[in-house]
Enzyme design. Structure first.
Site, PDB file in Angstrom:
ATOM      1  N   LYS A   1      17.933 -10.309  27.412  1.00 38.87           N
ATOM      2  CA  LYS A   1      17.780  -9.570  28.664  1.00 38.87           C
ATOM      3  C   LYS A   1      17.105  -8.220  28.395  1.00 38.87           C
ATOM      4  CE  LYS A   1      20.489  -8.606  32.846  1.00 38.87           C
ATOM      5  NZ  LYS A   1      20.194  -7.197  33.122  1.00 38.87           N
TER       6      LYS A   1
ATOM      7  N   HIS B   1      10.229  -3.337  55.356  1.00 37.08           N
ATOM      8  CA  HIS B   1      11.643  -3.666  55.611  1.00 37.08           C
ATOM      9  C   HIS B   1      12.139  -4.754  54.650  1.00 37.08           C
ATOM     10  CE1 HIS B   1      11.596  -1.456  59.500  1.00 37.08           C
ATOM     11  NE2 HIS B   1      10.347  -1.908  59.562  1.00 37.08           N
TER      12      HIS B   1
ATOM     13  N   SER C   1      21.113  -5.838  27.155  1.00 42.20           N
ATOM     14  CA  SER C   1      22.504  -6.221  27.334  1.00 42.20           C
ATOM     15  C   SER C   1      23.177  -6.446  25.997  1.00 42.20           C
ATOM     16  CB  SER C   1      22.598  -7.505  28.168  1.00 42.20           C
ATOM     17  OG  SER C   1      23.940  -7.960  28.258  1.00 42.20           O
TER      18      SER C   1
ATOM     19  N   THR D   1      24.330  40.578  34.351  1.00 38.97           N
ATOM     20  CA  THR D   1      24.461  41.775  33.514  1.00 38.97           C
ATOM     21  C   THR D   1      24.901  41.422  32.095  1.00 38.97           C
ATOM     22  OG1 THR D   1      24.949  43.192  35.409  1.00 38.97           O
ATOM     23  CG2 THR D   1      25.678  43.972  33.258  1.00 38.97           C
TER      24      THR D   1
ATOM     25  N   GLU E   1      15.081   3.657  35.462  1.00 38.21           N
ATOM     26  CA  GLU E   1      16.474   4.045  35.694  1.00 38.21           C
ATOM     27  C   GLU E   1      16.731   5.469  35.213  1.00 38.21           C
ATOM     28  OE1 GLU E   1      18.308  -0.493  35.393  1.00 38.21           O
ATOM     29  OE2 GLU E   1      18.606   0.925  33.733  1.00 38.21           O
TER      30      GLU E   1
END
Length: 465
Positions: A324, A188, A318, A100, A331
């Protein structure tokens, strides 16, 4: 000019900033709900403005609003839809469960702007009243869920679906590009029989295409609008033709094929269409997270991981390890997926909450649902454009893994028998020998025949030599 002005509602006077377009009810809500700082999204305000504009058109056609007043309200509502007054929507998402406060926020902003367009003074509710004129034939109880449906439909059609289709095309393009890149499969996280990288990517494309279908499906229920049901679904205080006219006008304003709810009581009591859509988004998010994690694994390395694919380098990875590069896009997609899944939990709980004739957690449903749709659309576009389209394959390493997978012995099991093949498997691992060499040393299959059986590309097609 005075710093404040006095506005009045049914509870009395409130001091409001002189420059504000909202009025007393909005000011009360701001005082009552200083909770999160979260505000409704641009897409929600756009939809709310369109609902109010459609209502003004309907009331004008029904001669319930005179032409001059109706035109001013419609124009003001469309300006709200266009984003000219977003800063005036100041009520927290966490508020009264019907919404409301936000409905009145819209009514007051539209009324004030309409008064301005008519040459009147702010607060002159004899000229345009937030309830009597802007909210004519409506209740928050039908306006708010109608707005949720209109906004969600727009987010699906114009944002989430195009982005999902874009991602499916990106994965399918890579499936074609990698069609001949043979590699080891893994189940697996252990060695499995050969597969092509293209086959794996075709699976990802299929996940996204299935997600497109899942996202398309709830539209039939979102298309049902409860507008015209007013407080409980009875249509009290609304003209009998009001709902049909509003739906027609919303079709014109949005381009979406909305229709009146089949049962206005159900449409007021339950937010099942929103819960259904959120469930589809959760399923899509689940698939996206699995795909993003797969890409992270396949790109792991470069020296100590799988290193079968290379993701585009988008930024340094990094602040301490020079050179790196991290899988930052997958991600980010993972975090979006987690957020969407969390939003679904909230929406599911909110969908259960209402006693008898009204759901009373609609604002959080609206906020979380639209947030999930916006996140999904933006994340899948980024995933496609900044990651998937630029993935490359490490062809030589993929083939080396395919040659070394211990599961190659599966191809000779129908010839040697399961138990004999298992013995070769264990011997090859114990002696750290390629499976092809271990089988040859047993002298059970001639080299030419073994080369036919262990044709890696043929194995990916499910056939034997």
């Amino acid at each position: 000019m005075a710093e404040f002005r006095i506005e009045r509602d049914s509870m009395g006077e409130m001091q409001v900033s002189a420059n504000a377009y909202y009025g007393a009810s909005t000011a009360r809500a701001v005082e009552n709900f200083p909770i999160s700082g979260l505000r409704f999204s641009r897409r929600f305000i756009q939809a709310l403005g369109r609902v109010k504009a459609a209502a003004a058109r309907a009331n004008r056609q029904l001669a319930l609003l005179d032409e001059r007043r109706g035109d001013a309200i419609e124009r003001a509502a469309l300006e709200v839809a266009e984003g000219k007054f977003d800063a005036e929507f100041v009520v927290d998402v966490f508020q009264t469960g019907s919404g409301t406060s936000t409905n009145m926020n819209a009514n007051e902003v539209i009324a004030t702007r309409a008064i301005e367009l008519l040459g009147g003074q702010r607060g002159d509710h004899q000229l345009v009243h937030p309830n009597d004129h802007v909210n004519l034939g409506q209740s928050t109880n039908d306006v708010f869920p109608t707005t949720i449906h209109v906004a969600a439909m727009d987010a699906i059609e114009r944002h989430a679906l195009p982005s999902m289709r874009r991602l499916a095309e990106a994965f399918q393009g890579k499936a074609t590009e990698f069609a001949d890149v043979v590699k080891a499969g893994r189940t697996h996280l252990q060695d499995a029989v050969p597969v092509t990288l293209g086959q794996e990517f075709s699976g990802y494309a299929s996940v996204i295409r299935h997600g497109v279908v899942r996202l398309e499906s709830p539209r039939s229920h979102l298309a049902e609008l409860p507008i015209g049901g007013t407080a409980l679904g009875t249509g009290l205080n609304a003209h009998p033709e009001f709902a049909a006219l509003v739906v027609t006008e919303l079709r014109a304003l949005t381009g979406h094929l909305f229709r009146r709810a089949e049962n206005t009581y159900e449409a007021m009591q339950n937010r099942d269409a929103a819960v259904e859509l959120s469930g589809a988004l959760k399923t899509i998010a689940t698939g996206l997270m699995k795909i993003a994690n797969d890409l992270r694994l396949l790109a792991s390395g470069p020296r100590t991981g799988f290193n079968e694919i290379e993701l585009p380098a988008t930024q340094p990875g990094s602040s301490i390890m020079p050179g790196k590069v991290n899988p930052v896009i997958p991600e980010a997609v993972n975090m979006v997926a987690a957020h969407i899944i969390g939003n679904d939990v909230t929406i599911s709980i909110a969908g259960m909450n209402g006693s008898l004739d009204l759901n009373v957690m609609m604002p959080v449903i609206a906020h979380n649902l639209l947030e999930s749709l916006e996140l999904l659309g933006s994340a899948t576009t980024v995933f496609a454009d900044k990651c998937v389209r630029s993935i490359s394959a490490n062809v030589a390493l993929c083939r080396a893994y395919a040659e070394r997978t211990a599961a190659l012995v599966t191809a000779v099991a129908p010839i040697l028998g399961y138990d004999a093949a298992a013995k070769i498997y264990k011997k090859a691992l114990a002696e750290d020998k390629p499976m092809r060499q271990a089988i040859l040393e047993q002298g059970l299959i001639p080299k030419e025949r073994l080369d036919e059986i262990l044709d890696l590309k043929k194995l990916t097609q499910g056939g034997r030599a």
